[in-house]
Design a protein around this motif. Structure first.
Motif, PDB file in Angstrom:
ATOM      1  N   ASP A 129     -10.147  -0.661   2.215  1.00 29.65           N
ATOM      2  CA  ASP A 129     -10.608  -1.747   3.078  1.00 29.65           C
ATOM      3  C   ASP A 129      -9.983  -1.648   4.469  1.00 29.65           C
ATOM      4  O   ASP A 129     -10.651  -1.899   5.479  1.00 29.65           O
ATOM      5  CB  ASP A 129     -10.276  -3.108   2.456  1.00 29.65           C
ATOM      6  N   GLY A 130      -8.702  -1.245   4.545  1.00 23.28           N
ATOM      7  CA  GLY A 130      -8.061  -1.103   5.858  1.00 23.28           C
ATOM      8  C   GLY A 130      -8.677   0.043   6.638  1.00 23.28           C
ATOM      9  O   GLY A 130      -8.985  -0.083   7.821  1.00 23.28           O
ATOM     10  N   ASN A 135      -9.598  -3.345  -2.009  1.00 21.62           N
ATOM     11  CA  ASN A 135      -8.521  -3.990  -2.785  1.00 21.62           C
ATOM     12  C   ASN A 135      -7.775  -5.006  -1.916  1.00 21.62           C
ATOM     13  O   ASN A 135      -6.699  -5.465  -2.245  1.00 21.62           O
ATOM     14  CB  ASN A 135      -7.589  -2.955  -3.428  1.00 21.62           C
ATOM     15  N   GLU A 136      -8.371  -5.321  -0.802  1.00 21.08           N
ATOM     16  CA  GLU A 136      -8.007  -6.483   0.012  1.00 21.08           C
ATOM     17  C   GLU A 136      -6.617  -6.436   0.633  1.00 21.08           C
ATOM     18  O   GLU A 136      -6.016  -7.471   0.895  1.00 21.08           O
ATOM     19  CB  GLU A 136      -8.221  -7.766  -0.795  1.00 21.08           C
ATOM     20  N   ALA A 137      -6.106  -5.230   0.875  1.00 20.39           N
ATOM     21  CA  ALA A 137      -4.856  -5.067   1.637  1.00 20.39           C
ATOM     22  C   ALA A 137      -4.572  -3.580   1.787  1.00 20.39           C
ATOM     23  O   ALA A 137      -5.224  -2.743   1.170  1.00 20.39           O
ATOM     24  CB  ALA A 137      -3.682  -5.749   0.944  1.00 20.39           C
ATOM     25  N   TYR A 138      -3.616  -3.272   2.648  1.00 25.12           N
ATOM     26  CA  TYR A 138      -3.116  -1.891   2.775  1.00 25.12           C
ATOM     27  C   TYR A 138      -2.178  -1.634   1.607  1.00 25.12           C
ATOM     28  O   TYR A 138      -0.979  -1.906   1.688  1.00 25.12           O
ATOM     29  CB  TYR A 138      -2.352  -1.727   4.088  1.00 25.12           C
ATOM     30  N   MET A 139      -2.719  -1.116   0.516  1.00 26.53           N
ATOM     31  CA  MET A 139      -1.905  -0.964  -0.685  1.00 26.53           C
ATOM     32  C   MET A 139      -1.000   0.249  -0.607  1.00 26.53           C
ATOM     33  O   MET A 139       0.149   0.209  -1.024  1.00 26.53           O
ATOM     34  CB  MET A 139      -2.815  -0.870  -1.916  1.00 26.53           C
TER      35      MET A 139
HETATM   36 MG    MG Z   1      -6.765  -1.457   0.582  1.00 31.30          MG
END
Ligand code: MG
Ligand code: TPP
Lengths: 297, 395
Positions: free
Chosen positions: A95-96, A123-127
């Motif tokens: 996503d990022g 996955n809604e963030a910089y994992m």
């Molecule tokens: Mg991500």
């Protein structure tokens, strides 16, 4: 479907990683006549640590933000070689890598009309770098760069409307999907690849580490996001909303929120939950997610 | 056959003769004429390539990276801020051992914004793993593109090449150019056969994560290839002469009256033409002066520079770029050539000139020869205007 395993096991993804699951579903649906350009991120790191690679299709990683442009070059080369019709090109990213740093390259790819399927694993963030917020991090999420405090209830902005942004480019196909609905992912990938031109798909992929839920709960959490209306499964064809997964009964958002540590701080706070419910309600209305009383999905 | 051509036109013509399959670029002055010419060649069917008009230099470099990885010869060109915007991708291209060719129309770097020529842009990319060749005139700019493709695509090299030509002076100047014929080019440059490529018939992963157990060796391998280039470049230069009847020194450097010289200027790019004029005039008066033109800045030919200059009493290095806070970039290399060696010039003076397009005139060059005395000049700026450094302008 090919008999060959196109995304091999033995990679180093965390237990319960939905991105690895979704990536396998995507390439299995696309088949072996596919070339992938992959941005930097968890998927790239856990699938291609030298000297191993999980990929049994031609696969290239260049940088964090350029898979859409690298894929554009691959497509141009295939046209030059007269091989484009026989080959699918997929660009994929987190996503990022999609909504933030890679948005310019993605917009260029969509605008130029390349025959490429772009997949965003959301996955809604910089994992990969430790759960920092991105433009696709939801409202009030606790991340390492949108931490909660007495003054802040987590991330202060709603998700960037990427499917609508992609759709506004006038491309033939846009879809959202979820790891909680595996057959739907594969149907949409096949449909996308049957259409010539740029396609955008965004797949919701829970991350047990970043979202803080049990690794065995991945699919349940993914399903809840859809069943509450927070992650509507929709399709746009030639600019028009052409499909939405409907439910006879949509669940309250609290059920989804309480399953995850990243929203734990909201549980004693009805006002915040109300605001998130309003986002779901808005989706339900906008995409008409409620099924007629007699049929249920 | 000689044709009177604009530099950019000559480059576009020679790139066309190299038959790239994919071209991608983003406009920036003074690179624009090159890619405009190529775009119209593709549009009118003269050149059967895919021309991808991208939204940025980052993507231009990424498009040619992806196309080259798919097994097709590619081309791109840029300048200045555009080159810097590509920087991340350029290191990536070298690290992936993709043999592509880029024209850098050399231009100054912001701030302050300035579209005129110096060499700060490409010089700043010196550590990227790209071969860097600098041209003196339009003929050489064109020819270096042929040499670049040949070198880069050599299976024992597999590194990208940046052909550096001074913006405006060479891109927009006109010159009678001996344009190569297609048969000659085909003889010199065989069709591109990739060593490895993205191909569904033979799946392969490229651009893997290399942890501390593996990373260092990738850098070492490139460093070793650069060593071998010190032999490969003269070989290709000689083969070039065999086909086209001209060459450029040994391909690494070109000597101009250095043999018995008492004073030699070391320089790169179009300023070498101006220096040759001054050398001619001074030689006519019996003065033993000369020029050492560096063509290959990466790899840097230390041994050649040492051999040529070791008995020259006074050497001046002229830089058209700076490394703020340190010695000038070409001067550093020339000085390093004598480090730990038996012989060395008594004086290696360093001069900076022509930044942001300030004219380097015949007078400027004469001044450098004059200033090349017993006393070593360190980072002396030529044609500086002290009046602009007063408080009034400084504020
Ligand atoms: Mg991500
Ligand atoms: C230009 C650049 N900036 C930052 C990074 C560091 N970086 C690598 S992966 C990553 C996070 C990726 O996040 P996302 O795209 O959401 O993928 P995920 O790992 O969450 O699957 C970041 C910030 C980088 N590699 N390159």
């Amino acid at each position: 479907m090919d008999n060959k395993i196109l995304f091999k096991p033995g990679h180093t993804a965390c237990a319960g990683c939905a991105q690895s699951l979704a990536a396998r579903l995507v390439i299995e649906a696309a088949g072996s006549n596919t070339i992938i350009a992959n941005n930097t991120g968890c998927l790239e790191v856990f699938s291609t640590k030298f000297p191993d690679s999980a990929w049994n299709v031609p696969w290239i990683h260049s940088l964090f933000e350029n898979c859409a442009a690298v894929a554009s070059g691959i497509e141009a080369a295939l046209i030059y070689l007269g091989k484009k019709d026989a080959t699918n090109v997929i660009a994929q990213a987190g996503d990022g890598g999609t909504a933030d740093i890679g948005l310019q390259a993605l917009s260029g790819m969509l605008e130029r009309g390349h025959d490429i399927l772009y997949i965003c694993y959301d996955n809604e963030a910089y994992m990969n770098t430790g759960v920092q917020r991105s433009g696709l991090t939801p409202f009030y999420t606790n991340t390492t760069t949108s931490p909660i405090s007495a003054r802040f209830p987590g991330n202060l902005r709603p998700k960037k409307p990427m499917p609508e942004i992609a759709n506004a480019h006038g491309i033939p196909y846009v879809a959202t999907a979820s790891a909680g609905f595996p057959q739907d992912i594969q149907r949409k990938v096949k449909k996308a690849l049957s259409i010539k031109g740029p396609k955008y798909m965004q797949i919701h992929v829970p991350c047990p580490l970043g979202w803080r839920h049990e690794s065995g709960q991945t699919l349940a959490v993914a399903k809840l996001a859809v069943e509450t209306g927070l992650y509507p499964l929709i399709e746009y064809e030639n600019g028009k909303l052409s499909g939405a997964r409907k439910f006879a009964q949509l669940k309250p958002v609290e059920e989804y929120l309480k399953a995850q540590g990243r929203f734990k701080h909201l549980l004693g706070d009805p006002e915040s939950i109300k605001q998130i419910q309003a986002i779901a309600d808005n989706n339900i209305l906008k995409y008409n997610l409620k099924a007629e009383a007699q049929k249920s999905d | 056959m000689k044709e009177f051509l604009e530099g950019s036109r000559a480059i576009a013509e020679v790139v066309k003769l190299c038959k790239p399959g994919v071209i991608s670029a983003y406009p920036i002055t003074p690179q624009t004429h090159i890619v405009e010419e190529l775009a119209s060649m593709v549009a009118n069917g003269e050149l059967s390539a895919q021309f991808v008009n991208v939204e940025s230099e980052h993507s231009a470099a990424s498009v040619v990276l992806g196309a080259q990885a798919t097994g097709v010869r590619t081309f791109t060109a840029t300048s200045s801020q555009g080159l810097f915007y590509m920087m991340e991708v350029l290191f990536n291209i070298a690290g992936m051992r993709l043999p592509l060719v880029l024209t850098c129309a050399n231009r100054a770097i912001s701030a302050p914004i300035n579209i005129w020529n110096d060499q700060q842009d490409s010089i700043s990319l010196r550590d990227s793993g790209w071969i860097q060749l600098y041209a003196e005139n339009i003929q050489e700019s064109a020819d270096l593109h042929l040499i670049a493709y040949r070198l880069s695509e050599d299976k024992s090299i597999m590194l990208p090449t940046m052909v550096c030509m001074d913006g405006f002076i060479l891109t927009h100047g006109m010159e009678a150019v001996d344009m190569p014929k297609q048969e000659e080019v085909d003889k010199f440059l065989p069709p591109y056969k990739p060593l490895y490529k993205l191909d569904t018939a033979e799946p392969l992963s490229m651009g893997l994560l290399a942890d501390p157990d593996y990373y260092m060796e990738t850098r070492f391998a490139i460093q070793e290839t650069f060593k071998s280039l010190l032999k490969a470049i003269p070989q290709v230069n000689a083969e070039f002469k065999g086909v086209f009847g001209r060459d450029y020194g040994d391909g690494l450097v070109e000597e101009y009256y250095t043999k018995d010289a008492q004073k030699v200027i070391v320089a790169m790019g179009s300023v070498c033409g101006t220096i040759k004029e001054v050398v001619d005039a001074q030689r006519a008066k019996g003065k033993k002066v000369g020029l050492l033109k560096v063509i290959s800045y990466r790899p840097f030919p230390y041994a050649r520079v040492y051999d040529i200059l070791k008995d020259v009493p006074r050497v001046a290095v002229l830089d058209k770029a700076v490394s703020l806070g340190a010695y000038a970039p070409l001067a550093v290399e020339v000085k390093a050539a004598f480090s730990g060696k038996q012989k060395a010039p008594r004086v290696v003076s360093s001069f900076v000139a022509g930044l942001g397009g300030r004219d380097i005139t015949l007078e400027s060059i004469k001044e450098i020869f004059l200033k090349l005395t017993q006393k070593e000049a360190s980072l002396e700026f030529i044609d500086l205007k002290p009046e602009l450094l007063t408080e009034e302008y400084g504020q």
